[in-house]
Design a protein around this motif. Structure first.
Motif, mmCIF file in Angstrom:
data_model
loop_
_atom_site.group_PDB
_atom_site.id
_atom_site.type_symbol
_atom_site.label_atom_id
_atom_site.label_comp_id
_atom_site.label_asym_id
_atom_site.label_seq_id
_atom_site.Cartn_x
_atom_site.Cartn_y
_atom_site.Cartn_z
ATOM 1 N N GLU A 47 0.936 -1.340 0.013
ATOM 2 C CA GLU A 47 0.060 -0.081 -0.188
ATOM 3 C C GLU A 47 0.992 1.057 -0.035
ATOM 4 O OE1 GLU A 47 -2.766 0.578 2.976
ATOM 5 O OE2 GLU A 47 -3.751 -1.339 2.654
ATOM 6 N N LEU A 48 1.962 1.289 0.753
ATOM 7 C CA LEU A 48 2.857 2.399 0.986
ATOM 8 C C LEU A 48 3.533 2.764 -0.310
ATOM 9 C CD1 LEU A 48 3.884 4.215 3.127
ATOM 10 C CD2 LEU A 48 5.843 2.625 3.261
ATOM 11 N N MET A 49 4.285 1.779 -0.879
ATOM 12 C CA MET A 49 4.712 1.852 -2.372
ATOM 13 C C MET A 49 3.728 2.361 -3.433
ATOM 14 S SD MET A 49 7.859 1.374 -2.119
ATOM 15 C CE MET A 49 8.829 1.065 -0.568
ATOM 16 N N ARG A 50 2.719 1.813 -3.263
ATOM 17 C CA ARG A 50 1.611 2.219 -4.443
ATOM 18 C C ARG A 50 1.259 3.496 -4.245
ATOM 19 N NH1 ARG A 50 -1.717 -2.460 -7.012
ATOM 20 N NH2 ARG A 50 -3.075 -2.405 -5.378
ATOM 21 N N SER A 51 1.128 4.267 -3.081
ATOM 22 C CA SER A 51 0.582 5.636 -2.971
ATOM 23 C C SER A 51 1.672 6.772 -2.852
ATOM 24 C CB SER A 51 -0.335 5.435 -1.685
ATOM 25 O OG SER A 51 0.324 4.989 -0.548
ATOM 26 N N LEU A 52 2.977 6.388 -2.909
ATOM 27 C CA LEU A 52 3.988 7.216 -2.708
ATOM 28 C C LEU A 52 4.292 7.739 -4.250
ATOM 29 C CD1 LEU A 52 6.349 6.715 0.248
ATOM 30 C CD2 LEU A 52 5.819 8.902 -1.091
ATOM 31 N N PRO A 53 4.645 8.913 -4.639
ATOM 32 C CA PRO A 53 5.465 9.153 -5.853
ATOM 33 C C PRO A 53 6.775 8.776 -5.817
ATOM 34 C CG PRO A 53 4.251 11.240 -4.908
ATOM 35 C CD PRO A 53 4.034 9.913 -3.924
ATOM 36 N N LEU A 55 9.231 9.614 -7.469
ATOM 37 C CA LEU A 55 10.322 10.730 -7.280
ATOM 38 C C LEU A 55 10.425 11.159 -5.909
ATOM 39 C CD1 LEU A 55 11.895 13.162 -8.454
ATOM 40 C CD2 LEU A 55 10.039 14.422 -8.595
ATOM 41 N N TYR A 84 10.193 -0.080 -5.339
ATOM 42 C CA TYR A 84 8.850 0.209 -5.730
ATOM 43 C C TYR A 84 8.208 -0.448 -6.559
ATOM 44 C CZ TYR A 84 5.858 3.882 -7.604
ATOM 45 O OH TYR A 84 4.622 4.801 -8.219
ATOM 46 N N TYR A 88 4.616 -3.389 -7.013
ATOM 47 C CA TYR A 88 3.542 -3.920 -8.147
ATOM 48 C C TYR A 88 3.825 -5.032 -8.516
ATOM 49 C CZ TYR A 88 2.466 1.078 -8.468
ATOM 50 O OH TYR A 88 2.241 2.503 -8.184
ATOM 51 N N ALA B 3 -1.203 2.910 6.173
ATOM 52 C CA ALA B 3 0.130 3.167 5.531
ATOM 53 C C ALA B 3 0.865 4.600 5.997
ATOM 54 C CB ALA B 3 -0.093 3.388 4.168
ATOM 55 N N ILE B 428 -4.584 6.629 -9.827
ATOM 56 C CA ILE B 428 -3.497 7.076 -8.762
ATOM 57 C C ILE B 428 -2.023 6.957 -9.235
ATOM 58 C CG2 ILE B 428 -2.265 5.845 -6.779
ATOM 59 C CD1 ILE B 428 -4.746 4.559 -5.890
ATOM 60 N N LYS B 432 0.193 10.486 -8.743
ATOM 61 C CA LYS B 432 1.418 10.812 -8.375
ATOM 62 C C LYS B 432 2.530 11.093 -9.544
ATOM 63 C CE LYS B 432 1.804 6.074 -7.411
ATOM 64 N NZ LYS B 432 2.438 5.255 -6.717
ATOM 65 N N SER B 435 3.854 14.892 -9.918
ATOM 66 C CA SER B 435 5.154 15.392 -9.207
ATOM 67 C C SER B 435 6.144 15.782 -10.014
ATOM 68 C CB SER B 435 5.335 14.292 -8.079
ATOM 69 O OG SER B 435 5.936 13.103 -8.640
ATOM 70 N N SER B 467 5.242 13.851 1.232
ATOM 71 C CA SER B 467 4.996 12.276 0.863
ATOM 72 C C SER B 467 3.605 11.984 1.655
ATOM 73 C CB SER B 467 6.007 11.309 1.576
ATOM 74 O OG SER B 467 7.291 12.004 1.691
ATOM 75 N N TYR B 470 0.678 13.287 -0.363
ATOM 76 C CA TYR B 470 0.434 12.417 -1.305
ATOM 77 C C TYR B 470 -0.099 10.967 -1.118
ATOM 78 C CZ TYR B 470 3.031 15.132 -4.977
ATOM 79 O OH TYR B 470 3.199 15.969 -5.968
ATOM 80 N N ILE B 471 0.361 10.428 0.096
ATOM 81 C CA ILE B 471 -0.325 9.025 0.476
ATOM 82 C C ILE B 471 -1.610 9.220 0.527
ATOM 83 C CG2 ILE B 471 -0.360 7.443 2.261
ATOM 84 C CD1 ILE B 471 2.600 7.747 2.603
ATOM 85 N N SER B 474 -3.657 9.578 -2.674
ATOM 86 C CA SER B 474 -3.726 8.509 -3.235
ATOM 87 C C SER B 474 -4.781 7.646 -2.693
ATOM 88 C CB SER B 474 -2.615 7.685 -3.088
ATOM 89 O OG SER B 474 -1.508 8.390 -3.854
ATOM 90 N N ARG B 475 -4.952 7.523 -1.177
ATOM 91 C CA ARG B 475 -5.868 6.803 -0.527
ATOM 92 C C ARG B 475 -7.199 7.277 -0.736
ATOM 93 N NH1 ARG B 475 -4.668 2.303 1.738
ATOM 94 N NH2 ARG B 475 -4.154 2.171 -0.551
#
Lengths: 207, 492
Positions: A47-53, A55, A84, A88, B3, B428, B432, B435, B467, B470-471, B474-475
């Protein structure tokens, strides 16, 4: 300079591709473990990886996590991309495994095969065929995503063209060149994946 | 939510670890560029500094954006950094754990750059500058800025940019104290000069923030009317642009981490967090900047999403036409667009396709993202359409429905249900990927985080904060689409 940049892009892409697949397999096995705590942790990671850009992840890795370590910047980027995209890929693997009917596992067990053996001999061949198109897409996305590494001072293809642009003051040619090279890279990669797909399809397999 | 907590805890632990790992090498004090051989040096990529240092062998050059130089040095990424001496002094970097080693590199003069054919504007500025210099007004003003930065900043804040007159688009790169953001307004030595000029000549300046390497291409692409970025006059640049009279002396200094400077790790974690919040958010109303960045990110995401959906539907429709030429062309188009990184598409849009059109960076970015994700969406839509069994279409026809009706009543509800999980991932991904728009001079959330980082020289806090935002974004968007998914499936 362009060629050097291309070399870096290819290096980062290939290394991340391999490492991401390994990490993906690992996370997938954690995620599907019957231990609730372990699978929960893997889920949060995904979840964390999928919601962070990407970059931001790269910046965090570069300036915070590995700031004072002696790691080479290319290695850090490879690690970052692998972590990252591993998230996925683990989901792709999971969907592939879950896509294989339960009856197949039971049939394997009925034949007296161990779980690992069923996975290797029965589930994996079917799963590979199924996930390949999605996997291919994800890998193409990875190659393209490497274009942001210039942010952390890695001289990749995009950054090299940026640099040439700043020296020649010509926006047009370097940019189009870069786009073309990326296109070529994705195309080559697509060809390789297609060839693999053909080999894996039992009906079309030619030996 | 989970998360976010996981991320917070992880980053706190990591920051603690990275702080503890600070190296304590014996001090090495370089006195000239040759001494830097065998060390890594952070400097702005593509600048004249870059060119100079590249000519020395054995130096590991780290090309980063201007604002990242002190952070690269502070975090131990680079051993030394090169910055304008004025920047080092005015930022009071010596009080923040940096030490100046030697100065006087690349001494030269900065000037404003105009387009080659824009002689009239250049003359006008030169005339203004000469008059100011002749009256002695210029020296007084300049010295005031150098020695009383804070009070001059306040004073300049009381003299806002003139709003009336012909619009003048000014390309800038943020670099304290030349040009910086103060409470949402652009200020500093150079903008103050520009505002003085505009007031006397009847222009209204509009400042556009651009990455340093992109300044000259933007000027020649008609994106901006002039470059105000203490641009050093070099023969190579003079071939491309028209320089005004020189108005500013400058030179670089080399700096590193001060070995005598003790780490302030003694305070408790809460005191430090409170200090961070005050420093990064409250001071100079930086939260307002962050808010604006968030709005830009939201605006970009929503509008790009809209454009991408429309374009995706159109492309999907064309792709599924029985006419081989149309569907073939569409296929090639989709493949080409999907084969190029979004960043490169964005740059092509900005510097090549829309170069001659007067369009804001936000609008260009919306087109760029719309195009790229439109191509991606069209494939998602197509896979959804393909998954509807042919028998369904035939059944529709047998019931006397025409093609459109069959699509609307039979196929579409099924397609929608099937594509939502994939679609969610793409949305999503879109949010992201916004950015990266900082590259084409849009002040989005990430870019604002960078600006704050540049001013506070704190790598950690702004990054983590951005960050987390962004989380949450996305959520939230994922949650919305999940709700839609549930609603659609409930009606089954």
């Amino acid at each position: 300079m362009m060629a050097e940049g291309l070399g870096v892009t290819v290096e980062i892409s290939l290394l991340s591709l391999l490492l991401a697949t390994v990490i993906g397999a690992l996370i997938c096995s954690l995620r599907m473990s019957s231990n609730k705590v372990v699978s929960r942790i893997a889920m949060i990671y995904i979840e964390l990886m999928r919601s962070l850009p990407l970059l931001l992840l790269l910046l965090v890795m570069f300036y915070l996590v590995f700031a004072s370590s002696g790691l080479d910047k290319i290695h850090i980027t490879v690690l970052c991309f692998s972590l990252y995209f591993g998230a996925y890929i683990s989901e792709i693997f999971r969907s592939g495994i879950e896509g294989v009917d339960k009856g197949q596992w039971e049939a394997g067990a009925a034949l007296g095969m161990s779980k690992g053996l069923v996975l290797r001999k029965i589930v994996l061949p079917q799963m590979l065929l199924r996930i390949l198109p999605v996997y291919k897409n994800q890998m193409a996305a990875l190659i393209k995503a490497t274009s942001i590494v210039g942010y952390v001072s890695v001289m990749d293809l995009t950054k090299a063209s940026d640099y040439i642009r700043s020296r020649t003051f010509d926006a047009f040619f370097p940019l189009l060149m870069t786009a073309l090279v990326y296109l070529l890279l994705s195309w080559l990669f697509g060809l390789a994946a297609d060839a693999l797909e053909k080999r894996l399809t039992p009906k079309r397999r030619t030996l | 939510m989970r998360a976010i907590w996981a991320y917070l805890i992880l980053s706190l632990v990591l920051s603690a670890c990275s702080g503890a790992g600070a190296e304590s090498e014996a001090e090495f004090a370089p006195t000239c560029i040759e001494d830097l051989s065998g060390h890594s040096v952070a400097l702005p990529g593509g600048s004249s500094t870059d060119l100079l240092v590249s000519s020395y062998p054995g130096i590991d050059i780290m090309r980063v954006s201007l604002g990242d130089i002190p952070i690269a040095v502070k975090s131990g990424r680079a051993d030394f950094g090169l910055l304008q001496e004025v920047q080092f002094d005015a930022n009071q970097m010596a009080r923040q754990g940096f030490k100046k080693y030697f100065a006087g590199i690349l001494r030269g003069s900065g000037a404003i750059a105009f387009r080659k054919d824009d002689v009239a504007l250049c003359d006008e500025f030169n005339h203004f500058l000469r008059a100011m210099k002749a009256s002695g007004e210029y020296d007084r003003w300049y010295n005031c800025w150098l020695h009383n930065l804070d009070s001059m900043t306040v004073e300049a804040g009381k003299r806002p940019a003139p709003q009336e007159g012909k619009k003048l688009i000014v390309g800038i790169t943020l670099a304290h104290p030349y040009i910086f953001l103060q409470q949402d307004a652009i200020t500093g030595i150079e903008p103050d000069l520009m505002n003085l000029f505009c007031r006397s000549a009847g222009y209204s300046p509009e400042y556009v923030i651009i990455q340093f390497p992109a300044l000259i291409p933007s000027l020649n692409a008609n994106k901006i009317d002039l470059i105000l970025s203490h641009l050093l006059v070099t023969p190579e640049r003079a071939k491309q642009v028209l320089f005004s009279d020189e108005y500013m002396e400058g030179g670089l200094c080399c700096f590193g981490v001060d070995p005598q400077w003790g780490a302030s790790g003694g305070q408790g974690i809460w005191t430090r967090t409170k200090e961070n919040i005050r420093h990064n958010l409250i001071e100079e109303d930086r939260w307002k900047l962050l808010g604006n960045g968030l709005i830009v990110t939201l605006e970009l995401s929503l509008l790009s999403l809209l454009v991408a959906i429309l374009l995706g539907i159109l492309l999907c429709y064309l792709r599924m036409r029985p006419n081989a030429v149309i569907s073939g062309t569409t296929r090639v188009f989709v493949d080409v667009v999907r084969g190029i990184p979004v960043l490169v598409i964005l740059m092509i849009m900005f510097y090549v396709i829309f170069a001659k059109v007067n369009m804001s960076g936000v609008a260009v970015s919306i087109f760029g993202f719309g195009l790229f994700f439109g191509a991606c969406f069209s494939e998602v839509f197509r896979s959804g359409m393909m998954s509807v069994d042919n028998g369904q279409w035939e059944a529709g026809a047998a019931l006397g429905l025409n093609k459109m009706q069959t699509f609307r009543l039979v196929a579409f509800p099924q397609v929608l249900r099937r594509i939502i999980p994939v679609f969610k991932g793409e949305v999503i991904a879109l949010i992201k990927s916004t950015s990266i728009v900082g590259y084409v001079a849009v002040l989005d959330l990430t870019c604002v985080g960078d600006i704050i980082r540049t001013r506070t020289l704190d790598a950690f806090f702004p990054l983590i904060l951005v960050s987390i935002i962004y989380i949450i974004l996305s959520r939230l968007s994922g949650g919305l689409l999940d709700a839609l998914d549930r609603k659609l499936n409930a009606s089954k």
